[in-house]
Write an enzyme that holds these catalytic residues in place. Structure first.
Site, PDB file in Angstrom:
ATOM      1  N   TYR A 137       0.951  -1.322   0.022  1.00 54.02           N
ATOM      2  CA  TYR A 137       0.149  -0.113  -0.084  1.00 54.02           C
ATOM      3  C   TYR A 137       0.858   1.419   0.039  1.00 54.02           C
ATOM      4  O   TYR A 137       1.575   1.500   0.854  1.00 54.02           O
ATOM      5  CB  TYR A 137      -0.930   0.066   1.259  1.00 54.02           C
ATOM      6  CG  TYR A 137      -2.042   0.998   1.175  1.00 54.02           C
ATOM      7  CD1 TYR A 137      -1.982   2.018   0.293  1.00 54.02           C
ATOM      8  CD2 TYR A 137      -2.857   1.074   2.417  1.00 54.02           C
ATOM      9  CE1 TYR A 137      -3.078   2.927   0.423  1.00 54.02           C
ATOM     10  CE2 TYR A 137      -3.796   1.954   2.661  1.00 54.02           C
ATOM     11  CZ  TYR A 137      -3.948   3.054   1.615  1.00 54.02           C
ATOM     12  OH  TYR A 137      -4.962   3.953   1.524  1.00 54.02           O
ATOM     13  N   LYS A 165      -1.214  -1.293  -4.068  1.00 53.39           N
ATOM     14  CA  LYS A 165      -2.471  -0.275  -4.043  1.00 53.39           C
ATOM     15  C   LYS A 165      -1.729   1.065  -4.233  1.00 53.39           C
ATOM     16  O   LYS A 165      -1.322   1.382  -2.970  1.00 53.39           O
ATOM     17  CB  LYS A 165      -3.301  -0.604  -2.902  1.00 53.39           C
ATOM     18  CG  LYS A 165      -4.492   0.633  -2.653  1.00 53.39           C
ATOM     19  CD  LYS A 165      -5.184   0.211  -1.102  1.00 53.39           C
ATOM     20  CE  LYS A 165      -6.314   1.191  -1.244  1.00 53.39           C
ATOM     21  NZ  LYS A 165      -6.002   2.749  -1.246  1.00 53.39           N
TER      22      LYS A 165
END
Length: 303
Positions: A137, A165
């Site tokens: 992330y 992400k």
């Protein structure tokens, strides 16, 4: 085939509180049911939209359990397990693995400014704690750490790392990460304001904090993209951006506003936890306008 389940529209799951501000199983179930009915591709549980940094370890584990009990086998489940310490992150990771989540994800370590070697060690220890696939992330605007392509490439040496992400604002970052990983990784667009642009630059899907407020619009934007209808996709993105600007223009935090939008839809998941600010009396009438914006755009594009 292994990566197919991670494509498409994956809403970031919101924290669901009772009227006293405690985690609510019933309200968590209600949001699960709502998103399942909307036919989204999965949910990302316990991230920024889930107010993870304002919840203790037991609360976060409870949320992961409630969502898995309701949605396991029905859609893709990604557990965000990033926490201030590696120990807590690993505990959350093992809990998610035992519940049957499809993948783990984590932000980099926060607060202390750490070198790449420490960040690599943190992520790698989480990865090695379970057999689950792992999604990095990258959200530098909140963590203060920017994932480099060189560290991404190093992490990809572990076959359990399947993607990133990416919530940094430049769409070029999506193109760079996709170039490094190619077809063997999934790159998620993070900033909802650029979903269509992110897809054009190589994102395989999106994980977003406003998706659940207007799931039909993001699902349709995705469909336009897949059909090669880029002008239509651009137009729907413009409407989405108008709505996002409106969501962020009130006194309360964006998440408080979204929760009130859902409440008006019959899905009461409470408010937000401090220091996030709840909606004000002044906000209430303006939320009616936001709902109208969502409904009119949905009627226009989702037939």
């Amino acid at each position: 085939m292994r990566l197919e389940k991670f494509r498409g529209i994956i809403p970031a799951f919101y924290a669901c509180y009772d009227d006293q501000g405690d985690i609510s199983e019933a309200r968590t179930n209600a949001l699960c049911d709502y998103l399942y009915e909307k036919k989204v591709n999965g949910v990302y549980v316990g991230g920024s939209s889930g107010e993870c940094i304002y919840q203790n370890l037991d609360e976060r584990k409870a949320v992961l359990s409630y969502v898995a009990n309701r949605l396991k086998g029905k859609m893709t489940l990604i557990a965000h397990v990033g926490a201030p310490s590696t120990r807590d992150s690993i505990e959350l990771a093992k809990h998610a693995a035992a519940l049957g989540y499809d993948a783990l994800s984590a932000i980099p370590p926060i607060y202390f400014k750490l070198p790449d070697s420490s960040v690599y060690k943190y992520w790698n220890e989480i990865i090695e704690a379970t057999p689950l696939d792992f999604i990095i992330y990258n959200i530098p605007q909140t963590t203060g750490y920017t994932l480099t392509t060189s560290l991404f490439e190093k992490l990809l040496a572990n076959p359990k790392v399947i993607g990133v992400k990416n919530s940094s604002m430049p769409t070029m970052d999506i193109e760079r990460f996709k170039r490094v990983g190619g077809d063997n990784v999934v790159v998620f667009n993070g900033p909802d304001e650029q979903y269509v642009a992110g897809r054009i630059m190589g994102a395989d899907g999106g994980i977003g904090g406003t998706y659940a407020a207007m799931p039909e619009l993001f699902l349709q934007a995705n469909e336009f993209f897949l059909q090669g209808k880029f002008e239509e996709a651009k137009r729907i993105q413009s409407h989405i951006n108008d709505i996002i600007i409106a969501l962020c223009s009130l006194n309360g935090s964006m998440y408080a506003v979204i929760k009130e939008v859902l409440n008006r839809r019959g899905v009461n998941i409470g408010s937000v936890r401090g220091p996030l600010e709840g909606i004000s009396n002044e906000d209430m009438g303006r939320i009616d306008n936001i709902i109208t914006m969502i409904d009119e755009a949905t009627q226009q594009f989702c037939k």
